[in-house]
Each structure stands twice: as C-alpha cells, then as structure tokens.
Design a protein around this motif. Structure first.
Motif, short mmCIF file in Angstrom:
data_model
loop_
_atom_site.label_atom_id
_atom_site.label_comp_id
_atom_site.label_asym_id
_atom_site.label_seq_id
_atom_site.Cartn_x
_atom_site.Cartn_y
_atom_site.Cartn_z
N LEU A 159 0.83 -1.20 0.00
CA LEU A 159 0.00 0.00 0.00
C LEU A 159 0.86 1.25 0.00
CD1 LEU A 159 -2.70 -0.95 2.67
CD2 LEU A 159 -2.52 -1.68 0.28
N GLY A 160 0.50 2.20 -0.85
CA GLY A 160 1.16 3.50 -0.87
C GLY A 160 0.47 4.47 0.07
N PRO A 161 1.00 5.68 0.18
CA PRO A 161 0.41 6.65 1.11
C PRO A 161 -0.97 7.15 0.71
CG PRO A 161 2.15 7.66 -0.22
CD PRO A 161 2.21 6.19 -0.49
N GLY A 162 -1.40 6.86 -0.51
CA GLY A 162 -2.71 7.33 -0.96
C GLY A 162 -3.88 6.48 -0.53
N VAL A 163 -3.61 5.37 0.19
CA VAL A 163 -4.69 4.49 0.65
C VAL A 163 -4.45 4.13 2.12
CG1 VAL A 163 -5.05 3.48 -1.64
CG2 VAL A 163 -3.47 2.37 -0.05
N LYS A 164 -5.51 3.63 2.75
CA LYS A 164 -5.41 3.12 4.12
C LYS A 164 -5.70 1.63 4.12
CE LYS A 164 -6.98 7.37 6.42
NZ LYS A 164 -8.01 7.94 7.34
N PRO A 165 -5.08 0.86 5.03
CA PRO A 165 -5.45 -0.55 5.13
C PRO A 165 -6.92 -0.69 5.51
CG PRO A 165 -3.44 -0.09 6.38
CD PRO A 165 -4.03 1.24 5.99
N LEU A 166 -7.60 -1.61 4.87
CA LEU A 166 -9.00 -1.85 5.20
C LEU A 166 -9.12 -2.47 6.59
CD1 LEU A 166 -12.02 -2.04 4.43
CD2 LEU A 166 -11.49 -4.25 3.35
N ALA A 167 -8.23 -3.41 6.92
CA ALA A 167 -8.37 -4.13 8.18
C ALA A 167 -7.04 -4.77 8.58
CB ALA A 167 -9.44 -5.21 8.05
N LYS A 168 -6.91 -5.08 9.86
CA LYS A 168 -5.76 -5.79 10.41
C LYS A 168 -6.09 -7.27 10.50
CE LYS A 168 -2.62 -5.90 14.37
NZ LYS A 168 -2.31 -5.31 15.71
N VAL A 169 -5.22 -8.10 9.95
CA VAL A 169 -5.48 -9.54 9.88
C VAL A 169 -5.45 -10.17 11.27
CG1 VAL A 169 -4.60 -11.76 9.05
CG2 VAL A 169 -4.66 -9.79 7.51
N LEU A 170 -6.50 -10.91 11.59
CA LEU A 170 -6.54 -11.71 12.81
C LEU A 170 -6.23 -13.17 12.52
CD1 LEU A 170 -9.83 -10.23 14.34
CD2 LEU A 170 -7.47 -9.59 14.91
N SER A 171 -6.64 -13.64 11.34
CA SER A 171 -6.36 -15.00 10.90
C SER A 171 -6.35 -15.01 9.38
CB SER A 171 -7.43 -15.97 11.42
OG SER A 171 -7.17 -17.29 10.98
N GLY A 172 -5.31 -15.58 8.78
CA GLY A 172 -5.18 -15.59 7.33
C GLY A 172 -4.00 -14.76 6.87
N ILE A 173 -3.97 -14.41 5.60
CA ILE A 173 -2.82 -13.73 4.98
C ILE A 173 -3.16 -12.31 4.52
CG2 ILE A 173 -1.08 -13.85 3.16
CD1 ILE A 173 -0.85 -16.04 5.29
N GLY A 174 -4.25 -12.14 3.76
CA GLY A 174 -4.59 -10.82 3.25
C GLY A 174 -3.52 -10.28 2.33
N ASN A 175 -3.11 -9.04 2.57
CA ASN A 175 -2.10 -8.39 1.72
C ASN A 175 -0.72 -9.02 1.85
OD1 ASN A 175 -4.06 -6.51 0.94
ND2 ASN A 175 -3.39 -4.98 2.44
N GLY A 176 -0.50 -9.79 2.93
CA GLY A 176 0.80 -10.41 3.15
C GLY A 176 1.69 -9.65 4.09
N ASN A 177 1.17 -8.58 4.70
CA ASN A 177 1.98 -7.76 5.60
C ASN A 177 1.27 -7.47 6.92
OD1 ASN A 177 -0.04 -6.08 4.73
ND2 ASN A 177 1.30 -4.49 3.90
N GLY A 178 0.31 -8.34 7.26
CA GLY A 178 -0.45 -8.15 8.49
C GLY A 178 -1.75 -7.39 8.30
N PHE A 179 -1.98 -6.89 7.10
CA PHE A 179 -3.20 -6.15 6.82
C PHE A 179 -3.96 -6.80 5.67
CE2 PHE A 179 -0.48 -3.02 8.90
CZ PHE A 179 -1.35 -2.51 9.85
N GLU A 180 -5.23 -6.48 5.58
CA GLU A 180 -6.10 -7.00 4.54
C GLU A 180 -6.75 -5.84 3.80
OE1 GLU A 180 -7.50 -9.01 2.56
OE2 GLU A 180 -9.42 -8.03 2.27
N GLY A 181 -6.60 -5.84 2.46
CA GLY A 181 -7.28 -4.88 1.63
C GLY A 181 -6.86 -3.44 1.86
N CYS A 182 -7.62 -2.53 1.27
CA CYS A 182 -7.36 -1.10 1.45
C CYS A 182 -8.61 -0.32 1.08
CB CYS A 182 -6.18 -0.65 0.59
SG CYS A 182 -6.55 -0.49 -1.17
N TYR A 183 -8.59 0.96 1.41
CA TYR A 183 -9.67 1.84 0.95
C TYR A 183 -9.15 3.25 0.76
CZ TYR A 183 -10.38 3.80 5.70
OH TYR A 183 -10.22 4.43 6.90
N ALA A 184 -9.78 3.95 -0.14
CA ALA A 184 -9.47 5.36 -0.42
C ALA A 184 -10.72 6.00 -0.95
CB ALA A 184 -8.33 5.48 -1.43
N GLY A 185 -11.19 7.06 -0.30
CA GLY A 185 -12.45 7.65 -0.71
C GLY A 185 -13.57 6.63 -0.60
N HIS A 186 -14.29 6.42 -1.70
CA HIS A 186 -15.38 5.46 -1.71
C HIS A 186 -15.01 4.17 -2.45
CE1 HIS A 186 -18.58 8.84 -1.00
NE2 HIS A 186 -17.83 8.59 0.06
#
Length: 237
Positions: A159-186
């Motif tokens: 993820l670059g500075p233009g987005v925020k992580p959608l969620a912090k992984v509790l179980s699984g892989i997601g983005n591969g860095n402890g976070f899952e997905g992202c969001y920016a605006g809508h």
C-alpha cells in the motif's frame, strides 16, 4: 437498461472475473437496497462493452491470470471506470479485481503487468498460495465489525500513502503484511470471497450509504448468528 431513478449497481466483466461466487456481491446490494424501498438494478458489463460512467456502485471480482491481464488491458483503454470514480461513485474490487486497481500486479509467470492506477497499491506474486478463511479487524474510521471471508490467491499487495489498510489480519494472509485490503475515498479493495458482502452485510451497507445516503436498519439477526459462528470457528484455531 435501468431507469434513470434506479440505484445503478455495475458488475464489471462477469465473463472474465467472477470466481467463488463474487457475483453474489451484486445480488446482496440489490436485495438490501430493495428491502429498504430503494429502486436498484444491476447492470452487467461484459468485456466487449464500454464501462458506463453513470453507475452508483461498481463491482469487480476475482479470476485467473489470463482473464485478469485481459481485464486490466480493457479497463485501461476504456477509461469509463476512472471517470465514474472521479465523479464520486463507490466501488468494491475483489482479489484479481483488487490487484488490477493498482499500478502493477503479477502475471502468469510472475512478471509485472500494468494495472489501471485507480488505487495507490502495487501487487506481486508471493512465495506460496494463501488459501483458507480470513478474519480481519476493520480500520476504526469505517466503524464496521470484524470482516470474515475466504481467500485464495498468491498476491502480495503493498500500500502506498494514498490508501489506508482496510483491516488488520486476525487470521489468514490478506495483503501479506499483516493487513487486509485497502480503501481510499469510496473505493474498497479486498481479497475476501464468500461472497464478501454476503459474509459482511455491514460492508454492503457502507457502500449503499456512500451511494444513496442514510439507510433504514434491517433485521440482520440471522446474518449475525452465522457470521459469529464462522468467526468463532476461525479464531479458535
């Protein structure tokens, strides 16, 4: 074609990207809108068709490597999705569709392939496949309950500075860095299948709120029971 007064839910390239029931996301949005008395219709946009700029919510799903590359090429040439998002439309992009939204993603042999640059992310091929249930605690700014879903991908997404992580992984892989997905605006990107909006009705309602304003509440008792059963099973391991 939908009427001018309808909430337009645009399902992009179902002929290329629609694995693991991702098309169910469109059905969930349509149903939850209509249960509230909102006239909603789903527009299917095949890969040979132009992407309309007048949609309210856009959806794109997962798929295999070759269809993913073809989808990225066609979306870059088309430009309609960029114009729709620029005027304020909402979007949910899942798995391969999520990767396409960034600057690059991994191709059939892991080679970098150009994305469409809608989100400030870059994806590449990871060392192993992430397969299984995924649970993640959503960013507090979105005020959503814990996400649940199924992932099956080999992507690592930065993820670059233009987005925020959608969620912090509790179980699984997601983005591969402890976070899952992202969001920016809508715009929301995620690796969650299930389909994602059937497993997470509050996320569906967030997209609907962005598109249609404040919503009347629905009785999600049964949804929440099933969600909690799944989360308990995943997080107990």
């Amino acid at each position: 074609m939908p009427s001018d007064s309808a909430l337009r839910i645009v399902w992009i390239y179902p002929d290329l990207l629609s694995t693991y029931g991702d098309q169910g996301n469109a059905l969930v949005l349509e149903s939850r809108a209509r249960l509230r008395g909102i006239n909603a219709e789903v527009v299917h946009v095949r890969s040979a068709d132009p992407v309309p700029e007048t949609g309210d919510i856009y959806l794109i799903g997962g798929g295999e490597d070759r269809p993913q590359i073809l989808a990225a090429e066609r979306l870059r040439r088309d430009g309609g999705l960029h114009r729709a998002i620029a005027r304020g439309a909402a979007m949910l992009a899942v798995c391969a569709g999520y990767q396409i939204m960034g600057s690059t993603f991994g191709g059939e042999e892991g080679q970098p392939v150009d994305g469409i640059g809608l989100l400030d992310i870059a994806s590449s091929r990871g060392p192993s496949r992430a397969v299984g249930e995924l649970a993640a605690e959503v960013d507090a700014g979105l005020n959503l309950p814990t996400l649940t879903g199924f992932e099956n991908h080999m992507g690592i997404t930065h993820l670059g500075p233009g987005v925020k992580p959608l969620a912090k992984v509790l179980s699984g892989i997601g983005n591969g860095n402890g976070f899952e997905g992202c969001y920016a605006g809508h715009v929301v990107g995620t690796y969650l299948h299930g389909p994602a909006l059937a497993r997470n009705p509050a996320l569906a309602d967030l997209l609907l709120t962005w598109a249609a304003g404040d919503l009347a509440p629905l009785d999600d008792t049964r949804y929440n029971q099933l969600r909690q059963e799944r989360l308990d099973a995943v997080l107990s391991h």
